[in-house]
Structures are given as C-alpha cells and as structure tokens.
Design a protein around this motif. Structure first.
Motif, mmCIF file in Angstrom:
data_model
loop_
_atom_site.group_PDB
_atom_site.id
_atom_site.type_symbol
_atom_site.label_atom_id
_atom_site.label_comp_id
_atom_site.label_asym_id
_atom_site.label_seq_id
_atom_site.Cartn_x
_atom_site.Cartn_y
_atom_site.Cartn_z
ATOM 1 N N SER A 83 -75.103 -53.819 74.654
ATOM 2 C CA SER A 83 -76.231 -55.113 75.943
ATOM 3 C C SER A 83 -76.916 -55.254 74.322
ATOM 4 N N SER A 84 -77.299 -54.542 73.687
ATOM 5 C CA SER A 84 -78.534 -54.476 72.675
ATOM 6 C C SER A 84 -77.790 -55.825 71.331
ATOM 7 N N ALA A 85 -76.977 -55.929 71.050
ATOM 8 C CA ALA A 85 -76.952 -57.369 70.977
ATOM 9 C C ALA A 85 -76.615 -58.315 70.960
ATOM 10 N N MET A 86 -76.572 -58.398 71.726
ATOM 11 C CA MET A 86 -76.691 -60.144 72.272
ATOM 12 C C MET A 86 -77.531 -60.760 71.489
ATOM 13 N N ARG A 87 -78.501 -60.853 71.198
ATOM 14 C CA ARG A 87 -79.086 -61.518 70.348
ATOM 15 C C ARG A 87 -79.043 -61.424 68.896
ATOM 16 N N LEU A 88 -77.810 -61.031 68.701
ATOM 17 C CA LEU A 88 -77.152 -60.738 67.327
ATOM 18 C C LEU A 88 -76.256 -62.157 67.581
ATOM 19 N N ARG A 89 -75.726 -62.006 68.700
ATOM 20 C CA ARG A 89 -74.663 -62.705 69.118
ATOM 21 C C ARG A 89 -74.662 -64.021 68.752
ATOM 22 N N HIS A 90 -75.656 -63.668 69.802
ATOM 23 C CA HIS A 90 -75.817 -65.653 69.662
ATOM 24 C C HIS A 90 -76.799 -65.320 68.416
ATOM 25 N N GLU A 91 -77.156 -65.669 67.263
ATOM 26 C CA GLU A 91 -78.217 -65.914 66.001
ATOM 27 C C GLU A 91 -76.861 -65.739 65.068
ATOM 28 N N ALA A 92 -75.443 -65.285 65.140
ATOM 29 C CA ALA A 92 -74.474 -65.431 64.806
ATOM 30 C C ALA A 92 -73.728 -67.062 65.063
ATOM 31 N N TYR A 93 -73.705 -67.078 65.899
ATOM 32 C CA TYR A 93 -73.231 -67.708 67.022
ATOM 33 C C TYR A 93 -73.536 -68.967 66.430
ATOM 34 N N GLU A 94 -75.403 -69.277 66.146
ATOM 35 C CA GLU A 94 -75.653 -70.038 66.282
ATOM 36 C C GLU A 94 -75.944 -70.573 64.523
ATOM 37 N N THR A 95 -75.519 -69.401 63.812
ATOM 38 C CA THR A 95 -75.624 -69.774 62.386
ATOM 39 C C THR A 95 -74.242 -70.015 61.560
ATOM 40 N N LEU A 96 -72.753 -69.672 62.260
ATOM 41 C CA LEU A 96 -71.302 -70.077 62.330
ATOM 42 C C LEU A 96 -71.456 -71.227 62.139
ATOM 43 N N GLN A 108 -61.027 -73.706 60.397
ATOM 44 C CA GLN A 108 -60.488 -72.838 60.856
ATOM 45 C C GLN A 108 -60.756 -71.812 60.469
ATOM 46 N N GLY A 109 -60.851 -70.896 59.686
ATOM 47 C CA GLY A 109 -60.724 -69.511 59.460
ATOM 48 C C GLY A 109 -61.956 -69.271 60.225
ATOM 49 N N VAL A 110 -62.619 -70.500 60.843
ATOM 50 C CA VAL A 110 -63.660 -68.919 61.306
ATOM 51 C C VAL A 110 -63.120 -69.311 62.457
ATOM 52 N N ILE A 111 -62.493 -70.079 63.523
ATOM 53 C CA ILE A 111 -61.751 -70.241 64.884
ATOM 54 C C ILE A 111 -60.808 -69.100 63.840
ATOM 55 N N ALA A 127 -64.898 -65.854 73.881
ATOM 56 C CA ALA A 127 -63.545 -66.414 72.353
ATOM 57 C C ALA A 127 -63.883 -67.693 72.959
ATOM 58 N N LYS A 128 -63.767 -68.047 73.947
ATOM 59 C CA LYS A 128 -62.777 -69.498 73.822
ATOM 60 C C LYS A 128 -64.667 -70.532 73.787
ATOM 61 N N TYR A 129 -65.759 -69.949 74.322
ATOM 62 C CA TYR A 129 -66.445 -71.091 74.611
ATOM 63 C C TYR A 129 -67.274 -71.391 72.783
ATOM 64 N N ALA A 130 -67.173 -69.871 72.053
ATOM 65 C CA ALA A 130 -67.402 -69.750 70.650
ATOM 66 C C ALA A 130 -66.441 -70.652 70.401
ATOM 67 N N ILE A 131 -64.694 -71.215 70.172
ATOM 68 C CA ILE A 131 -63.673 -71.795 69.114
ATOM 69 C C ILE A 131 -64.374 -73.462 69.905
ATOM 70 N N THR A 132 -63.909 -73.504 70.668
ATOM 71 C CA THR A 132 -64.356 -74.168 71.863
ATOM 72 C C THR A 132 -66.184 -75.565 71.040
ATOM 73 N N GLY A 133 -66.743 -74.518 70.693
ATOM 74 C CA GLY A 133 -68.161 -75.498 70.337
ATOM 75 C C GLY A 133 -68.166 -75.429 68.580
ATOM 76 N N ILE A 134 -67.395 -74.899 68.114
ATOM 77 C CA ILE A 134 -66.752 -74.693 65.981
ATOM 78 C C ILE A 134 -65.991 -75.585 65.846
ATOM 79 N N GLU A 135 -64.707 -76.132 67.347
ATOM 80 C CA GLU A 135 -63.961 -77.056 67.078
ATOM 81 C C GLU A 135 -64.668 -78.628 67.239
ATOM 82 N N ASN A 136 -66.338 -78.634 68.045
ATOM 83 C CA ASN A 136 -66.732 -79.904 68.213
ATOM 84 C C ASN A 136 -67.680 -80.199 67.422
#
Length: 142
Positions: A83-96, A108-111, A127-136
């Motif tokens: 649970s402490s990694a939630m902000r890390l996951r968010h920051e990583a996703y936004e950077t991706l 494609q490599g990220v997906i 994972a589906k949320y992240a993949i959809t965001g990357i694809e969009n």
C-alpha cells in the motif's frame, strides 16, 4: 547505511523539486545515467522522487536509447503491491505516459511489460487500465 539512504532521499527529492517546471528558467541538466541509476535504488522514497524528477524533466531531452531502459524499470514499479507503493505506481505510470507520448515506438514494449507484470501480480483491472492508457497515448488523435 541508514544515513546514506536518508541522504540519498534528500538529494533525490531536491533534484525532483529542482526539475519541476516552476520556475522554468532553472536549468537542471541532469545526465540520464544519473536518473537511471536512481531508478535502480531499493528505497521507495528514492524511487518515487526519481520518477518525479524524470516526469518533471523534459522527456524530450532524454536520449531515446534510455527510453527502453527507463520504461522497463518503470513497468516493474507497477507491480509493487504494498500500500505504501501506491504513489510510486502512480508516478511510474504518469512517467510512462509521458515517455510514450513523446516516443510512441516504446508503447508495445511497455504494453508487453505491463502484461507480464499482470501475470506476476494478478491485478488484471490495474493492468487493463494501464494498457488502455498507454494505447490511447500512443495512438494519434485527430
């Protein structure tokens, strides 16, 4: 060893704050190698602030050869389940998202990485949320 981690936390937090676009006249010419090495650190606070530094820094200034290395590491952060990694996951996703927006060839490599992380962490909705965001982000918008 604990004081070294604490010092590293303070330094990388300052780096992230200096990389923030406000004030824009501040030049933070940090070498990509330094940012990548910070992404290899074990401490979640250091990782979080290293992601912030990357995100605040102009992704366009990063050499494209670093994009895949950085993307691979950021995708790993998406599998941090604590649970402490939630902000890390968010920051990583936004950077991706920023990297893929600038360099769609990384999509494609990220997906593929997110799909393999999904197998490890069994969180298909995330994972589906992240993949959809990357694809969009990677697909051209007309």
């Amino acid at each position: 060893a604990l004081s070294n981690v604490s010092m590293t936390r303070h330094v990388v937090k300052a780096l992230a704050n200096m990389s923030h676009p406000e004030p824009p006249e501040l030049d933070t010419s940090v070498q990509p190698q330094v940012l990548y090495r910070l992404l290899l650190h074990a401490d979640e606070d250091v990782l979080y602030h290293a992601c912030r530094a990357l995100r605040y820094r102009s992704i366009k200034k990063l050499d494209q050869s670093f994009h895949s290395l950085i993307c691979d590491r950021l995708v790993e952060f998406l599998s941090h389940n604590a649970s402490s990694a939630m902000r890390l996951r968010h920051e990583a996703y936004e950077t991706l998202l920023l990297i893929v927006r600038h360099d769609p060839s990384q999509a494609q490599g990220v997906i593929n990485g997110i799909a393999s992380v999904n197998i490890v962490c069994n969180d298909s909705s995330q994972a589906k949320y992240a993949i959809t965001g990357i694809e969009n982000t990677a697909s051209p918008h007309y």
